[in-house]
Scaffold this motif. Structure first.
Motif, PDB file in Angstrom:
ATOM      1  N   MET A  91       0.857  -1.170   0.000  1.00  0.00           N
ATOM      2  CA  MET A  91       0.000   0.000   0.000  1.00  0.00           C
ATOM      3  C   MET A  91       0.907   1.238   0.000  1.00  0.00           C
ATOM      4  O   MET A  91       1.812   1.349   0.809  1.00  0.00           O
ATOM      5  CB  MET A  91      -0.892  -0.037   1.250  1.00  0.00           C
ATOM      6  N   ASN A  92       0.638   2.173  -0.920  1.00  0.00           N
ATOM      7  CA  ASN A  92       1.464   3.381  -0.977  1.00  0.00           C
ATOM      8  C   ASN A  92       0.988   4.407   0.057  1.00  0.00           C
ATOM      9  O   ASN A  92      -0.036   4.217   0.715  1.00  0.00           O
ATOM     10  CB  ASN A  92       1.502   3.959  -2.401  1.00  0.00           C
ATOM     11  N   VAL A  93       1.721   5.482   0.192  1.00  0.00           N
ATOM     12  CA  VAL A  93       1.432   6.482   1.227  1.00  0.00           C
ATOM     13  C   VAL A  93       0.077   7.140   1.004  1.00  0.00           C
ATOM     14  O   VAL A  93      -0.675   7.358   1.960  1.00  0.00           O
ATOM     15  CB  VAL A  93       2.556   7.548   1.288  1.00  0.00           C
ATOM     16  N   ARG A  94      -0.263   7.451  -0.234  1.00  0.00           N
ATOM     17  CA  ARG A  94      -1.569   8.071  -0.499  1.00  0.00           C
ATOM     18  C   ARG A  94      -2.704   7.148  -0.072  1.00  0.00           C
ATOM     19  O   ARG A  94      -3.695   7.594   0.508  1.00  0.00           O
ATOM     20  CB  ARG A  94      -1.716   8.430  -1.978  1.00  0.00           C
ATOM     21  N   GLN A  95      -2.576   5.860  -0.350  1.00  0.00           N
ATOM     22  CA  GLN A  95      -3.608   4.899   0.053  1.00  0.00           C
ATOM     23  C   GLN A  95      -3.665   4.774   1.576  1.00  0.00           C
ATOM     24  O   GLN A  95      -4.742   4.662   2.153  1.00  0.00           O
ATOM     25  CB  GLN A  95      -3.338   3.535  -0.577  1.00  0.00           C
ATOM     26  N   THR A  96      -2.505   4.801   2.226  1.00  0.00           N
ATOM     27  CA  THR A  96      -2.456   4.724   3.688  1.00  0.00           C
ATOM     28  C   THR A  96      -3.164   5.922   4.312  1.00  0.00           C
ATOM     29  O   THR A  96      -3.963   5.774   5.239  1.00  0.00           O
ATOM     30  CB  THR A  96      -0.995   4.649   4.172  1.00  0.00           C
ATOM     31  N   ILE A  97      -2.896   7.112   3.786  1.00  0.00           N
ATOM     32  CA  ILE A  97      -3.548   8.321   4.295  1.00  0.00           C
ATOM     33  C   ILE A  97      -5.057   8.222   4.079  1.00  0.00           C
ATOM     34  O   ILE A  97      -5.845   8.506   4.989  1.00  0.00           O
ATOM     35  CB  ILE A  97      -2.977   9.585   3.616  1.00  0.00           C
ATOM     36  N   GLY A  98      -5.470   7.803   2.898  1.00  0.00           N
ATOM     37  CA  GLY A  98      -6.897   7.680   2.599  1.00  0.00           C
ATOM     38  C   GLY A  98      -7.587   6.677   3.493  1.00  0.00           C
ATOM     39  O   GLY A  98      -8.693   6.915   3.997  1.00  0.00           O
ATOM     40  N   TRP A  99      -6.940   5.546   3.723  1.00  0.00           N
ATOM     41  CA  TRP A  99      -7.477   4.484   4.585  1.00  0.00           C
ATOM     42  C   TRP A  99      -7.689   5.019   5.999  1.00  0.00           C
ATOM     43  O   TRP A  99      -8.741   4.857   6.597  1.00  0.00           O
ATOM     44  CB  TRP A  99      -6.487   3.337   4.582  1.00  0.00           C
ATOM     45  N   ASN A 100      -6.641   5.663   6.527  1.00  0.00           N
ATOM     46  CA  ASN A 100      -6.709   6.201   7.895  1.00  0.00           C
ATOM     47  C   ASN A 100      -7.717   7.349   7.994  1.00  0.00           C
ATOM     48  O   ASN A 100      -8.424   7.468   8.994  1.00  0.00           O
ATOM     49  CB  ASN A 100      -5.329   6.651   8.365  1.00  0.00           C
ATOM     50  N   LEU A 101      -7.781   8.179   6.963  1.00  0.00           N
ATOM     51  CA  LEU A 101      -8.742   9.286   6.971  1.00  0.00           C
ATOM     52  C   LEU A 101     -10.166   8.741   7.065  1.00  0.00           C
ATOM     53  O   LEU A 101     -10.964   9.198   7.895  1.00  0.00           O
ATOM     54  CB  LEU A 101      -8.582  10.143   5.711  1.00  0.00           C
ATOM     55  N   ARG A 102     -10.478   7.741   6.248  1.00  0.00           N
ATOM     56  CA  ARG A 102     -11.830   7.164   6.291  1.00  0.00           C
ATOM     57  C   ARG A 102     -12.096   6.495   7.640  1.00  0.00           C
ATOM     58  O   ARG A 102     -13.166   6.664   8.227  1.00  0.00           O
ATOM     59  CB  ARG A 102     -12.009   6.153   5.162  1.00  0.00           C
ATOM     60  N   ARG A 103     -11.120   5.750   8.144  1.00  0.00           N
ATOM     61  CA  ARG A 103     -11.274   5.060   9.432  1.00  0.00           C
ATOM     62  C   ARG A 103     -11.574   6.062  10.546  1.00  0.00           C
ATOM     63  O   ARG A 103     -12.508   5.883  11.326  1.00  0.00           O
ATOM     64  CB  ARG A 103      -9.984   4.280   9.739  1.00  0.00           C
ATOM     65  N   LEU A 104     -10.812   7.142  10.596  1.00  0.00           N
ATOM     66  CA  LEU A 104     -10.992   8.152  11.642  1.00  0.00           C
ATOM     67  C   LEU A 104     -12.296   8.927  11.463  1.00  0.00           C
ATOM     68  O   LEU A 104     -12.989   9.228  12.438  1.00  0.00           O
ATOM     69  CB  LEU A 104      -9.795   9.111  11.651  1.00  0.00           C
ATOM     70  N   ARG A 105     -12.629   9.234  10.213  1.00  0.00           N
ATOM     71  CA  ARG A 105     -13.864   9.981   9.924  1.00  0.00           C
ATOM     72  C   ARG A 105     -15.094   9.175  10.338  1.00  0.00           C
ATOM     73  O   ARG A 105     -15.993   9.693  11.011  1.00  0.00           O
ATOM     74  CB  ARG A 105     -13.932  10.320   8.430  1.00  0.00           C
TER      75      ARG A 105
END
Length: 88
Positions: free
Chosen positions: A1-15
């Motif tokens: 998983m690249n950094v952009r996908q990691t950020i997106g994954w975590n953003l959705r999880r936290l949101r």
């Protein structure tokens, strides 16, 4: 998983954990709702300023958006669709 996908994954999880829609998150961070969706899908290179704004709305440190995702982890669930019931 690249950094952009990691950020997106975590953003959705936290949101989702905060019960915020993409629209509410975008309004709080003063960005476009469709941009939040693209970030969550890993399709955007996000600036540090935008990461800060998103983290502020989510009330987390920016580093929470970079947490490593376990291999085979399940995708964060979406919020239940529809409007929230009005409080009495």
């Amino acid at each position: 998983m690249n950094v952009r996908q990691t950020i997106g994954w975590n953003l959705r999880r936290l949101r989702v954990a905060k019960g915020l829609s993409q629209e509410r998150l975008a309004l709080g961070a003063d960005i476009d709702r469709s941009y939040v969706g693209r970030v969550e899908r890993g399709a955007e290179n996000v600036t540090v300023a935008t990461l800060e704004a998103l983290a502020d709305v989510l009330q987390v440190h920016v580093s929470a958006l970079f947490l490593e995702i376990e291999d085979g982890g399940s995708k964060p669930p979406p919020l239940r669709s529809g409007r929230k019931p009005k409080a009495s």
